[in-house]
Design an enzyme around this catalytic site. Structure first.
Site, mmCIF file in Angstrom:
data_model
loop_
_atom_site.group_PDB
_atom_site.id
_atom_site.type_symbol
_atom_site.label_atom_id
_atom_site.label_comp_id
_atom_site.label_asym_id
_atom_site.label_seq_id
_atom_site.Cartn_x
_atom_site.Cartn_y
_atom_site.Cartn_z
ATOM 1 N N GLY B 210 -1.759 3.047 30.420
ATOM 2 C CA GLY B 210 -2.847 3.900 30.885
ATOM 3 C C GLY B 210 -2.995 3.893 32.396
ATOM 4 O O GLY B 210 -3.762 4.669 32.954
ATOM 5 N N ALA B 291 -6.546 -8.090 26.755
ATOM 6 C CA ALA B 291 -7.779 -7.394 27.095
ATOM 7 C C ALA B 291 -8.958 -7.914 26.281
ATOM 8 O O ALA B 291 -8.790 -8.577 25.263
ATOM 9 C CB ALA B 291 -7.609 -5.903 26.851
ATOM 10 N N GLY B 345 9.197 -7.057 27.615
ATOM 11 C CA GLY B 345 9.634 -5.908 26.841
ATOM 12 C C GLY B 345 8.526 -4.884 26.711
ATOM 13 O O GLY B 345 7.504 -4.973 27.395
ATOM 14 N N ARG B 488 -16.811 4.146 43.301
ATOM 15 C CA ARG B 488 -16.013 3.581 44.378
ATOM 16 C C ARG B 488 -15.379 4.693 45.214
ATOM 17 O O ARG B 488 -15.311 4.611 46.437
ATOM 18 C CB ARG B 488 -14.926 2.665 43.836
ATOM 19 C CG ARG B 488 -14.106 2.094 44.986
ATOM 20 C CD ARG B 488 -13.143 1.047 44.563
ATOM 21 N NE ARG B 488 -11.963 1.609 43.941
ATOM 22 C CZ ARG B 488 -10.929 0.883 43.550
ATOM 23 N NH1 ARG B 488 -10.966 -0.422 43.690
ATOM 24 N NH2 ARG B 488 -9.881 1.436 42.986
ATOM 25 N N TYR B 551 -18.516 -11.283 35.985
ATOM 26 C CA TYR B 551 -17.895 -10.127 36.612
ATOM 27 C C TYR B 551 -18.563 -9.906 37.967
ATOM 28 O O TYR B 551 -19.794 -9.875 38.044
ATOM 29 C CB TYR B 551 -18.177 -8.934 35.699
ATOM 30 C CG TYR B 551 -17.150 -7.848 35.765
ATOM 31 C CD1 TYR B 551 -16.068 -7.837 34.895
ATOM 32 C CD2 TYR B 551 -17.274 -6.815 36.677
ATOM 33 C CE1 TYR B 551 -15.120 -6.829 34.942
ATOM 34 C CE2 TYR B 551 -16.327 -5.808 36.731
ATOM 35 C CZ TYR B 551 -15.262 -5.821 35.858
ATOM 36 O OH TYR B 551 -14.324 -4.828 35.912
#
Lengths: 666, 631
Positions: B210, B291, B345, B488, B551
């Site tokens: 993505g 993730a 891979g 941003r 975060y």
């Protein structure tokens, strides 16, 4: 030259002095009562969690850290948890301060009166106060004053109150609690009391360290303690104690605070309240037990003039900045932070280096009065000297000291002779001026025994020496080089360095010499000697210039008492104690040996009588393995390696060269 | 180039025709629902373009920005009146005016609408290095019919992720090393062929999903001399089957999050995996970076969700022989694949757990008087293991930031209500508006259970001084995470640069780490000569039994700086050192890439590095997967 950047960044002494402000000046012009009752609203640490003194105790007693140790101790001793917890509460009760503004106000009032009677002024560098004010808001602050007198921490709190700064909590020795009323007063003005020794007591250590760390983490108040651990009786800085410094740094290492600011503070007294008391103590008269009545008796000192006090607040030192690249904080990641752990070797050496660095900063910011130079000259002329000659020598010494970067407070607008005579007047108890000649004071009446005369003479010499010692830090490194130049076989740099590093090692308990910084010290010393024109540094050699001879012989004279004293100690071990001596008997025995030597004229040096010197020499001999401690049935005996002691004595006396060539990269 | 396209186009049309005929013949056997397709891609080649409802075209440039985040039609801007608005139609915020954003923006950064730093408007192909093509590889590739391109735009799109320095360079029209060729396999077998050819011709392969990486993982190593081929998995986006008995779905790894969820929803299912990047990030990318999704408390992180993985490596295909829910067969080979960051891979197919779409969803929020109390509450919630699908705690600065994104209120009544709420919290309850912080909540499940759960959480919050603050605040909090990357780009139009980074940390160190890292950022900025105070803010985004994920957002106004990106990188580096010194991990879910490689050794020990290296050496001795991430 690298050393220049490292060591000469200090402001010129003159500029530094201009910024001093006398806090007593205003006191002399306005009401002390109003001052004591005025509105006090200090700026506080931005991250502070406000809490009361009593609340602090609860936090400590409920902390995980303490619980862990209580649990541990309970398992080891088999005693129930709650009994040990109670014991902890007892320890804390005995230790904790009860800072109260009303007591502070009381002190503000009485101290104003007392200080005005005692001192001409209490001068504070205002810039330092501003820096401190800034630092207090940003990070937890640790105040680290030098320790020369009982009144050090009173002065500190007094100044902070005056400038509307947060009042500190102060680590004080338990012996103060002996003075019942005063002890409690001090407690209410922010002192907390710790036992002098609690070596193996885990619980005590846990309560104590958690108490200090809690105050630091919460930003409760600046924490104040004396790096030197105790008052220096000689006015030389003492080698730092690391316990508390370790404790206040730990919250940073563990990430509990972002940073900690360490503020070295130098308090210099023109005349120390305890001057002859200290000398007597060093000569073996035991220190009077602290008692309230003793303090009251000391009232007579109120009628004397003690000159002025200078308090220099140094630049706050960031622990974070110091630790950069030296401490890997992630080492603390793998064990829960409430479990006490011995600091790693890395940490220990870092804390040690920092401590030395801070003590050196204290030394460098000590304000030196003209009397210090006079005392220095007098001690090199024990038989006295012409007052005109004295003045001349003092002026010469002043220039040398300045070129070495000494922080002199010299009234430049006054004529030299007046400066000298007023200094002599202030210290009339120690010197006498008669017929244009200045000598050390001597008791006039006939004395019964030569021992007594010797003792009295020694009190004076040691008192005067305590003033000379205030400037020792300026000269000690060049003086070590000067001694080394005299003793070394050649003028080759590496030969000189060899002896320098040997003698530096011998004296490392005596003076503040940062561990592992021999090369740096040597370079700094050479640089200073070169700067004042005493030597020329050639490629391979160090050459004395014509002008340099007096400087070098002065510097040699500076260390002479110490060299002689250490040799005397060596001789004692060879001649009188070669079969060993118990540790407890050592000081009295070596003292009477020294007295004997002086009486028999084989020793000229009264400072050899000082127990401080004797203890330092002992520590040096132990460190160099010339002595060994052997424990036999509760008694520690010192076993002598006669060869080694003999060699050391000869080397110090310049009879034999340094044993093994010291390899170093210069 | 054009001829390549034409020939592959022709091939495809031919195959399509063949397939249609075959389809007619086999019609009766084909009972599967139209979007869930059989395993063999050759058998349904017709599906290649027609029946996939993929959001992501091969030519990403058709809908995506080339030098910023997300869709070309969606962006923030300050209109002529100086008001902020969000363009497009895709989001809840789209087309809305955000009246307080300008003041917040100017106040926080010291920025001004007068000082603009516009981006280079168009991608200039001439500035892109010409491709270094491996002709032999291309000759062998052509017969396979796998589409490829060496057009500059295609290559530039696949040369970067979304690190600040990458986007900053694009805005200035600077391109470093970019892939030489882009290939679009459409099924597992295509990948097998590509990898075989790459090995045969010694071509460097970089898998691309993505493109939302924030670890410099997609950056082409500048020292790479071989031809670099970007293997874009975006066309491998089918759900191959759904197994309702075991509640699993077998999916091609190129599918992007929103497509996967949408398609499963149509069958009444979901994976529940919702990373903040789910609009654009792909299933293969999730697996390759380990993730984490916002709702992991119910559904788990990617490692909990995968049942089976198929990956094509230079040594061949790696996969397990069964779909057992747990195995004791030595170290789990999935864990060599999870987090391998494209170094071993290409992940081609994944079997994932699925869940029925929840009956009921409810947002919520709680205001705490201070961040400390908020963290204590989250810790308690984690201790009682009653965390809702999502629970996040924003610090004060982030709360104010969220507030600045409030759209224009429609009526006087709402604004009156808002005022009343504020009055209640700050005046009546005595919360300091500069200390209070907000937790946002998302509950999922059947209605009754959700309401019960909600009460339990609010009760715990009350013990820590928390006040329920409404659904709206909660929802806006989650919206912030989807639009932050668009914001941003707005900042970058006005001298403001910034980024986010994350870590995971044991509970007892959360507060210390947050405080120290934020402070470090402020201090470093000052030391590095940043003229304005930075925005340095954090939130706790995930709770675990033994710790939390934190975060950080960090941004500053770079006016007056010569090399802002360098300063930014120095500060970010210092912040990461601070994280590690405070007991935080190198990464919770962003991965290591090349950005954080330098700390790997200290993070996993020498032996650990050796283990990973030996796996790499065995699986890919010629470094075909040469993106040089991780090790």
């Amino acid at each position: 030259m690298a050393s220049k950047a490292l060591y000469s960044q200090r402001d010129p002494a003159l500029k530094k002095r201009d910024d001093f402000e006398d806090v007593l000046e205003e006191r002399r012009n306005s009401s002390d009562l109003r001052y004591a009752l005025r509105c006090y609203t200090p700026v506080l640490y931005k991250g502070m969690t406000p809490c009361k003194a009593s609340m602090l105790k609860t936090i400590v007693l409920q902390s995980e850290q303490l619980h862990y140790v209580v649990n541990q101790v309970s398992k080891e001793t088999g005693e129930a948890m709650d009994i040990i917890q109670e014991e902890a509460a007892g320890i804390l009760e005995e230790m904790a301060h009860r800072l109260q503004l009303s007591t502070i106000r009381f002190f503000a009032f009485t101290l104003s009166k007392a200080f005005k009677a005692l001192f001409q002024g209490v001068r504070v560098n205002e810039e330092g106060i501003q820096r401190l004010q800034q630092a207090i808001q940003e990070y937890p602050v640790v105040l680290l004053p030098s320790h020369r007198s009982y009144i050090d921490f009173l002065i500190m709190s007094y100044i902070l109150y005056t400038y509307d700064l947060a009042l500190p909590v102060i680590a004080a020795g338990m012996d103060f609690l002996g003075m019942k009323f005063i002890g409690e007063m001090l407690r209410m003005s922010g002192a907390f009391f710790i036992r002098r020794s609690f070596g193996g007591d885990k619980l005590y250590w846990a309560v104590f360290s958690e108490y200090v760390k809690t105050m630091l983490r919460n930003g409760y108040a600046p924490i104040e303690f004396f790096l030197e651990g105790t008052r220096s009786r000689t006015c030389k800085s003492l080698t730092p104690k690391l316990g508390l410094l370790n404790i206040v740094m730990e919250p940073f290492f563990k990430g509990e605070v972002f940073d900690v600011s360490l503020v070295p503070i130098s308090i210099s007294y023109e005349r120390i309240l305890e001057e002859t008391l200290y000398a007597r103590e060093l000569l073996g008269v035991p220190k009077p037990k602290e008692s309230t009545s003793g303090l009251l008796k000391a009232r007579r000192i109120l009628s004397e003039d003690y000159g002025s006090i200078h308090v220099y607040f140094g630049h706050p030192v960031s622990v974070r900045t110091l630790a950069q690249g030296r401490i890997n904080r992630s080492h603390y990641n793998l064990i829960p932070r409430h479990i006490p752990r011995r600091p790693s070797e890395e940490t220990q050496s870092f804390v040690n280096d920092t401590a030395y660095r801070l003590v050196r900063q204290q030394e460098e910011n000590m304000v030196l009065r003209p009397w210090v130079l006079i005392a220095t000259v007098l001690l090199q002329n024990l038989d006295g000297l012409d007052s005109a000659l004295l003045t001349e020598q003092v002026a010469w010494l002043r220039d040398v000291a300045r070129s070495f970067g000494a922080f002199l407070d010299w009234p430049d607008h006054e004529p030299l002779s007046k400066v000298v005579s007023s200094s002599l007047a202030l210290h009339h108890g120690l010197v006498c001026v008669a017929g244009g000649r200045v000598t050390l004071a001597q008791e006039t009446q006939e004395l019964s025994s030569p021992e007594e005369a010797l003792f009295n003479r020694a009190v004076t010499v040691l008192s005067v020496a305590s003033y000379r010692n205030q400037i020792l830090h300026v000269f000690v490194r060049p003086a070590l080089v000067a001694v080394a130049m005299q003793a070394a076989a050649t003028t080759r740099k590496d030969d000189v360095y060899g002896f320098f590093s040997f003698i530096r090692n011998v004296f490392s308990n005596e003076f503040i010499l940062c561990p592992g910084a021999a090369v740096q010290d040597f370079e700094e010393a050479c640089y200073l000697l070169m700067k004042c024109g005493a030597v020329q540094i050639l490629k391979q050699d160090i050459a004395v210039t014509d002008r340099g001879q007096p400087v070098l012989s002065f510097l040699n004279g500076m260390l002479e008492p110490f060299l002689q004293g250490y040799q005397m100690v060596c001789r004692y071990f060879c001649e009188e104690a070669s079969e060993g001596v118990s540790e407890r008997q050592y000081v009295p025995a070596v003292r009477s040996f020294a007295a004997k030597c002086i009486l028999s004229d084989s020793l000229k040096c009264y400072e050899a009588l000082s127990s401080d010197l004797q203890k330092n020499a002992l520590a040096a001999l132990l460190r160099m393995n010339a002595l060994k401690k052997v424990k036999v049935a509760d008694q520690v005996t010192l076993k002598v390696n006669k060869m080694a002691v003999q060699t050391l004595e000869d080397t110090l006396g310049g009879k034999v060269p340094v044993q093994k060539p010291v390899l170093a990269r210069l | 180039m054009a001829s390549n396209c034409n020939s592959s186009e022709r091939q495809r049309i031919a195959q399509q025709r063949l397939k249609i005929i075959a389809g007619h013949l086999q019609k009766d056997d084909d009972r599967e629902p139209p979007r869930i397709l059989a395993n063999d891609c050759k058998a349904e080649a017709s599906d290649r373009n027609s029946s996939r409802t993929s959001t992501m075209p091969k030519r990403r440039q058709e809908i995506m920005k080339w030098n910023g985040w997300g869709y070309s039609d969606s962006r923030f801007l300050f209109n002529k009146k100086g008001q902020a608005e969000f363009t497009g139609k895709r989001y809840r915020l789209s087309g809305m005016i955000l009246p307080s954003l300008k003041d917040w923006f100017e106040g926080t950064f010291g920025a001004s609408l007068q000082h603009k730093t516009p981006a280079t408007p168009v991608l200039n192909s001439r500035d892109v290095q010409p491709p270094t093509l491996n002709e032999a590889f291309i000759q062998d590739l052509k017969p396979t019919g796998i589409p490829f391109s060496h057009e500059a735009e295609d290559r530039v799109f696949r040369a970067h992720g979304h690190c600040l320095h990458e986007i900053f360079a694009l805005r200035e029209g600077r391109f470093g090393r970019v892939p030489d060729l882009v290939v679009w396999p459409s099924c597992h077998n295509d990948v097998v062929k590509i990898v075989e050819l790459a090995c045969k011709h010694n071509v460097c392969l970089i898998p691309y999903g993505g493109g939302t990486s924030v670890s410099s993982a997609l950056e082409c190593p500048p020292e790479e001399t071989r031809s670099i081929v970007s293997l874009d998995t975006s066309q491998m986006n089918r759900i191959l089957w759904i197994d309702e008995k075991n509640l699993t779905a077998h999916v091609e790894a190129g599918i992007i999050g929103q497509d996967l969820e949408r398609a499963l929803n149509e069958s009444g299912y979901c994976t529940g995996h919702e990373p903040d990047s789910m609009e654009f990030s792909s299933l293969g990318g999730w697996v390759a970076t380990r993730a984490s999704g916002m709702k992991k408390n119910i559904y788990g992180n990617i490692e909990d969700l995968v049942v089976h993985i198929k990956m094509v490596t230079p040594r061949g295909v790696i996969e397990k022989s069964c779909q057992g829910p747990r195995m004791s067969t030595g170290p789990d080979i999935h864990h060599f694949i999870l987090g391998s960051e494209g170094t071993l891979g290409v992940i081609t197919e994944v079997t994932m757990k699925i869940r029925p779409v929840p009956e009921y969803q409810k947002y919520g929020s709680v205001v705490f008087p201070s961040f400390e109390q908020g963290v204590a509450c989250l810790r308690e919630v984690a201790k009682q293991r009653c965390a809702p699908a999502s629970i996040r705690l924003m610090d004060n600065a982030q709360f104010q930031f969220g507030h600045a994104l409030k759209p224009q209120v429609s009526s006087i009544f709402t604004s009156f209500l808002d005022g009343l709420k504020k009055f209640y919290i700050t005046k009546f309850k005595g919360f300091d508006p500069h200390r209070l912080c907000v937790a946002t909540l998302l509950f999922e499940g059947d209605r009754e259970r959700v309401l019960q759960h909600e009460k339990q959480v609010y009760d715990i919050a009350a013990k820590f001084g928390g006040l329920a603050a409404g659904e709206d605040n909660g929802q806006r909090g989650y919206m912030l995470t989807f639009v932050i990357a668009y914001l941003r780009d707005l900042g970058m139009d006005y001298y403001v640069i910034g980024e986010s980074f994350e870590t995971s940390v044991p509970w007892d160190r959360v507060l210390d780490l947050c405080r120290n890292v934020k402070e470090r950022i402020v201090r470093e900025c000052k030391e590095k000569g940043v003229q304005f105070p930075p925005l340095s803010t954090c939130r706790v985004t995930q709770t675990y039994d033994a710790g939390a994920c934190v975060y950080f957002y960090f941004a500053f106004n770079y006016r007056g700086l010569g090399d802002p990106v360098h300063v930014y990188e120095q500060v970010e580096h210092a912040a990461r050192e601070e994280i590690l010194a405070n007991g935080g991990s190198l990464s919770h879910h962003h991965g290591v890439g090349k950005l954080r490689k330098q700390w790997m050794q200290e993070s996993i020990s020498n032996v650990g590095m050796g283990m990973l290296k030996s796996v790499k050496d065995y699986v890919d001795p010629d470094n075909i997967f040469g993106n040089r991430n991780l090790l």
